[in-house]
Design a protein around this motif. Sequence first.
Motif, PDB file in Angstrom:
ATOM      1  N   UNK A  55       0.830  -1.206   0.000  1.00 23.77           N
ATOM      2  CA  UNK A  55       0.000   0.000   0.000  1.00 23.77           C
ATOM      3  C   UNK A  55       0.863   1.255   0.000  1.00 23.77           C
ATOM      4  N   UNK A  56       1.990   1.235   0.735  1.00 24.49           N
ATOM      5  CA  UNK A  56       2.861   2.415   0.822  1.00 24.49           C
ATOM      6  C   UNK A  56       3.486   2.721  -0.530  1.00 24.49           C
ATOM      7  N   UNK A  57       4.022   1.726  -1.217  1.00 22.89           N
ATOM      8  CA  UNK A  57       4.680   1.974  -2.503  1.00 22.89           C
ATOM      9  C   UNK A  57       3.679   2.300  -3.600  1.00 22.89           C
ATOM     10  N   UNK A  58       2.438   1.860  -3.457  1.00 22.24           N
ATOM     11  CA  UNK A  58       1.431   2.221  -4.461  1.00 22.24           C
ATOM     12  C   UNK A  58       1.168   3.720  -4.431  1.00 22.24           C
ATOM     13  N   UNK A  59       1.458   4.394  -3.326  1.00 23.82           N
ATOM     14  CA  UNK A  59       1.271   5.830  -3.225  1.00 23.82           C
ATOM     15  C   UNK A  59       2.233   6.607  -4.131  1.00 23.82           C
ATOM     16  N   UNK A  60       3.356   5.975  -4.477  1.00 22.45           N
ATOM     17  CA  UNK A  60       4.330   6.651  -5.342  1.00 22.45           C
ATOM     18  C   UNK A  60       4.440   5.962  -6.711  1.00 22.45           C
ATOM     19  N   UNK A  61       3.419   5.193  -7.055  1.00 27.65           N
ATOM     20  CA  UNK A  61       3.325   4.618  -8.394  1.00 27.65           C
ATOM     21  C   UNK A  61       4.104   3.336  -8.622  1.00 27.65           C
TER      22      UNK A  61
END
Length: 266
Positions: free
Chosen positions: A185-191
């Motif tokens: 979820x965290x890395x999905x915030x930066x694409x």
Amino acid sequence: MSTNALIPSHRKPRRSASSRALRAGVTGGFLTLAVTGATVPANAAEKPVAETQEMPTITTALATSAARSADTAEQVAFNYERQALQDSAFTKAAKAAEKHKAEAVKKAKAEAKKKAEEARKAKEAAQARASRSDERTTLSAPASASTGTGSTATLVAFLKAQLGKAYVLGASGPSSYDCSGLTQAAFSQIGIDLPRVSQDQSTAGTQVGLDNLQVGDILYWGSAGSAYHVGVYVGNGNFIGAQNPSTGIVERPLSYDMPTGAVRVL
């Protein structure tokens, strides 16, 4: 008594005889005989045998002609038999050749199909390798600054915002997470699209040493490819992770639970 009474007469006795004539002729190559008879008076003079019997003979030319006809018929029969044998042999050879041709065509088609299948599989394998390589390259490369993504500050800010939330196995937010659900979820915030489970996340980027960590590196516990836990390095010797049901999502120093290794996807 007369002196001539006992002297036999030299006159031929009268008799009634049947004169028979034997005639012979050749009809259609066969010898035919005909006997004709007529009763003549006893006193009629007998004709010589030569005048009443005719016996023509088969000539040499006729016999030769008959022999030649027989030879010709035999030769014709032989020629027919030889032609029949030749025709039979040709038919058998033609059937054998046709069968051989059909088998050769069938074999060639099978070989071509096999090669096409092998080529298809090789192409699919190459495409799969290229896809995995592209995926690793995407994960390893920084996101474009023009879109505002790839910022470690954004990543760290999201992780800090999750502190205190519950750890639930299999959860991926927004109110609760497990360890790999939080990092995804965290890395999905930066694409950046990470795999879902920790085993795959431990090999998603480039392996780095623990003495060369940067903000945003993914930490893992266990061996690469079979890791059982993950977290994110946030700088200053600290990491954030969904630890367990007792602690939930927390920030801890590396010394709290030293990881086994790390991968870099930024």
